[in-house]
Design a protein around this motif. Structure first.
Motif, PDB file in Angstrom:
ATOM      1  N   ALA A  24       0.812  -1.124  -0.072  1.00  0.00           N
ATOM      2  CA  ALA A  24      -0.023  -0.122  -0.089  1.00  0.00           C
ATOM      3  C   ALA A  24       0.784   1.130  -0.057  1.00  0.00           C
ATOM      4  CB  ALA A  24      -0.792   0.145   1.334  1.00  0.00           C
ATOM      5  N   GLU A  25       2.094   1.198   0.907  1.00  0.00           N
ATOM      6  CA  GLU A  25       2.775   2.348   0.970  1.00  0.00           C
ATOM      7  C   GLU A  25       3.473   2.538  -0.373  1.00  0.00           C
ATOM      8  OE1 GLU A  25       5.433   2.997   4.810  1.00  0.00           O
ATOM      9  OE2 GLU A  25       4.949   0.949   4.866  1.00  0.00           O
ATOM     10  N   VAL A  26       4.059   1.679  -1.214  1.00  0.00           N
ATOM     11  CA  VAL A  26       4.775   1.873  -2.466  1.00  0.00           C
ATOM     12  C   VAL A  26       3.628   2.168  -3.463  1.00  0.00           C
ATOM     13  CG1 VAL A  26       5.849   0.408  -4.318  1.00  0.00           C
ATOM     14  CG2 VAL A  26       6.221   0.076  -1.886  1.00  0.00           C
ATOM     15  N   ILE A  27       2.543   1.712  -3.448  1.00  0.00           N
ATOM     16  CA  ILE A  27       1.582   1.866  -4.329  1.00  0.00           C
ATOM     17  C   ILE A  27       1.055   3.711  -4.313  1.00  0.00           C
ATOM     18  CG2 ILE A  27      -0.841   1.811  -5.107  1.00  0.00           C
ATOM     19  CD1 ILE A  27      -0.443  -1.430  -4.599  1.00  0.00           C
ATOM     20  N   GLU A  28       0.934   4.053  -2.999  1.00  0.00           N
ATOM     21  CA  GLU A  28       0.559   5.592  -2.937  1.00  0.00           C
ATOM     22  C   GLU A  28       1.755   6.232  -3.131  1.00  0.00           C
ATOM     23  OE1 GLU A  28      -0.868   8.373   0.808  1.00  0.00           O
ATOM     24  OE2 GLU A  28      -0.449   6.362   1.070  1.00  0.00           O
ATOM     25  N   HIS A  29       3.031   5.772  -3.013  1.00  0.00           N
ATOM     26  CA  HIS A  29       4.176   6.694  -3.341  1.00  0.00           C
ATOM     27  C   HIS A  29       4.386   7.035  -4.780  1.00  0.00           C
ATOM     28  CE1 HIS A  29       8.137   8.578  -2.761  1.00  0.00           C
ATOM     29  NE2 HIS A  29       8.614   7.484  -3.670  1.00  0.00           N
ATOM     30  N   VAL A  30       4.320   5.854  -5.744  1.00  0.00           N
ATOM     31  CA  VAL A  30       4.698   5.688  -6.921  1.00  0.00           C
ATOM     32  C   VAL A  30       3.416   6.402  -7.535  1.00  0.00           C
ATOM     33  CG1 VAL A  30       5.086   4.477  -8.904  1.00  0.00           C
ATOM     34  CG2 VAL A  30       6.005   3.641  -6.893  1.00  0.00           C
ATOM     35  N   ALA A  31       2.026   6.108  -7.297  1.00  0.00           N
ATOM     36  CA  ALA A  31       1.023   6.870  -7.982  1.00  0.00           C
ATOM     37  C   ALA A  31       0.993   8.263  -7.633  1.00  0.00           C
ATOM     38  CB  ALA A  31      -0.196   6.179  -7.488  1.00  0.00           C
TER      39      ALA A  31
END
Length: 597
Positions: A24-31
């Motif tokens: 979830a953290e990675v997705i939020e950061h990259v998105a």
């Protein structure tokens, strides 16, 4: 950014109810437009870390992937989920490639997979420059490391992405990278501003076992028959010749085994990989040429008949088992000769001295993992800088080795090495220690030495174990200028003078595993029967769609269906791995199967 949109995509498209670990953290950061370096173990859902941001952002997500077979399977799996995906590689005709390029320009794709060689061509770079890009994902990013285990020279040129597409978020992903490799990835891919996400390297569903090599092919056959009959597995060998001989041996014994190595005809290699990917129960016997891109989730064991060159290689290769989260085995046999052979390969390579030192240190760490008396998972995770407690799911936890004061035994061995001139290998030294008057011993008058026969109370296997441990402890080293002779090293003098004690693992007679079958097989009679019917249905569905069976559903999803026996689409919808598209495509068939059962 709220989590609702990513979570909705996870549930509706991919069929999972919640994110795992750092996803979830990675997705939020990259998105949100940030760069990232993501280290997650194999099977932990790395691909979602770029697939979901690509769906959330405008434009097409570009995925740099090193293997054609992996691209094709991933695109097929995404198509089953209703995601607009394609690949650009050498399997396409000119007209097909032009059509994919046109779809990229028109913004009709969510994801496009590209090999690094093609990406770096002027044509492809110009295509991307003319298109709206959501993100750039660099998969298997450890390939950038010249000190690593899967080095690909094309990856060194991917720094051009930072120059040409500076405003596009980039995410580099890998399952294995020690601190040195991480630093190299960041430097070479120009990810100095990237946020680093490091998940636990632990794969708790994998059971690690390492045993002494003693007729390796027979040991392998016993292991497969006792614990993995009819199941998919990978067997790694160091040489092409051994790969072919082992595959032929297993096939003669009734195991569905195929060979795979870089020296084979390319078409035969492709057919073997396709059979492994698409059929159930195939055992692939391979060199490390059969490496990246093994996306088959139901590999139930990974066996090594030779010692890997590094802990990274071992971790990466064993990680190809149990990607579905269900129990799997990492099983290995090894002996002194493995260490001798790998040391020779390092010494005789054309690498520079600095690289040879790094390779030797990596081999030392691998040997230490083999010879440890503590939990193997503790040692394995410690190599990657992760602290852990005993796992209870490796051979040293389940059947702890006895430790004894081996100072006298070590002194006897080291004395024998010294008295014989530090010019002989383990087999000859053991003959001398045991008082075996072989022609070689007599010819060199070693039967007249004071060390002749001083270790006759121990059998040859015990002495081999002591030799391995003394090498692992740095008391002995291998001299390849003298054909693999052992010579004194490190603190051997302190041991000989009695200034240092040596604790060793006690050797014991090898025994067949009597372990309980893993819980993945604990289906009740009716549930197991339904599971087998679902597997048979899956084979037919995969054949109709022209994709591997696991692209339809993983074994784990079928097992959950067999346990829950959903009688309606609503109850089927809640099962992990069933998103909206798959529910629409296969829901009625599955519910019908359940009802008829």
């Amino acid at each position: 950014m709220s989590e609702s949109k990513p979570l909705a995509l996870l549930r509706e498209v991919f069929g999972y109810t919640e994110f795992r670990g750092h996803q979830a953290e990675v997705i939020e950061h990259v998105a949100g437009g940030g760069d990232a370096l993501v280290l997650m173990p194999t099977g932990s859902g790395k691909s979602l870390c770029y697939q979901i941001p690509a769906l959330l952002r405008d434009g097409v997500g570009v995925v740099v992937s090193p293997l054609i077979a992996l691209m094709q399977d991933q695109v097929a799996a995404l198509a089953e989920l209703g995601v607009r995906a394609a690949f650009l590689n050498s399997t396409l005709t000119g007209a097909q490639a032009a059509e994919v390029e046109a779809r990229v320009r028109r913004g009709e794709l969510d994801l496009v997979y590209v090999a690094p060689e093609r990406l770096l061509t002027p044509r492809c770079l110009e295509l991307l420059a003319q298109s709206r890009l959501a993100l750039i994902a660099i998969d298997e990013a450890h390939c950038v490391s010249q000190w690593g285990h899967d080095f690909r020279p094309e990856y060194l040129q991917l720094a051009v992405l930072a120059e040409r597409f500076g405003g596009v978020p980039r995410i580099a992903l890998t399952a294995t990278a020690d601190a040195q490799t991480r630093a190299e990835i960041i430097e070479r891919l120009r990810l100095g501003e990237a946020r680093i996400f490091v998940s636990s390297f632990d794969r708790p569903n994998i059971r690690y076992r390492i045993v002494e090599k003693d007729d390796a092919r027979r040991q392998l056959l016993d292991f497969i028959r006792a614990e993995h009959a009819g199941e998919a597995g990978i067997v790694y060998c160091l040489s092409r010749k051994k790969t072919e001989e082992t595959a032929a041996f297993l096939a003669d014994q009734g195991v569905a085994a195929l060979a795979y190595h870089a020296g084979m005809d390319a078409e035969l290699r492709r057919r073997h990989q396709e059979r492994f990917q698409r059929e159930d129960g195939i055992v692939m016997v391979a060199t490390i040429a059969f490496g990246m891109g093994i996306d088959k989730p139901d590999v139930r064991f990974v066996a090594h008949l030779d010692l890997p060159k590094s802990v990274e290689s071992y971790y990466q290769e064993t990680g190809r088992g149990g990607r579905d989260g269900v129990a799997a085995d990492a099983w290995m046999v090894y002996g002194v000769q493995d260490v001798v052979q790998l040391r020779r390969m390092i010494d005789e390579s054309e690498a520079g001295e600095a690289q040879k030192r790094i390779q030797a240190a990596k081999l030392d760490a691998m040997l230490a993992l083999c010879e440890t008396a503590e939990c193997r998972r503790v040692r394995l995770l410690g190599y990657f800088g992760e602290a852990a407690g005993p796992c209870g799911n490796c051979d040293t936890c389940l059947d702890p080795p006895a430790i004894f004061d081996g100072s006298v035994a070590a002194q006897q061995l080291l004395s024998c090495v010294y008295r014989t001139g530090q010019r002989f290998g383990a087999l000859h030294l053991i003959d001398v220690l045991r008082g075996e008057a072989t022609p070689k011993v007599a010819q060199r008058a070693h039967d007249k030495l004071s060390v002749f026969g001083i270790g006759r109370e121990r059998n040859a296997r015990e002495w081999r174990a002591i030799v391995r441990q003394c090498i692992s402890l740095g008391l002995l080293e291998i001299d390849h200028n003298a054909y693999g002779a052992l010579r004194l090293a490190g603190e051997s003098r302190a041991v000989l003078k009695g200034e240092r004690s040596v604790a060793l693992r006690a050797w014991r007679e090898p025994r067949r595993s009597a372990r309980v079958k893993p819980s993945r097989e604990a289906l009740s009679g009716p549930a197991h029967e339904l599971f087998e019917r679902l597997r048979a249905w899956r084979v037919e569905a995969a054949r109709r769609h022209g994709v591997p069976a696991y692209v339809i559903f993983h074994d784990a999803t079928l097992r959950e269906i067999a346990r829950m026996r959903p009688s309606s689409l609503d109850t089927l919808r809640g099962i992990s791995g069933i998103g909206a598209r798959k529910l629409e495509a296969y829901g009625e068939e599955i519910v019908g199967l359940v009802r008829s059962a």
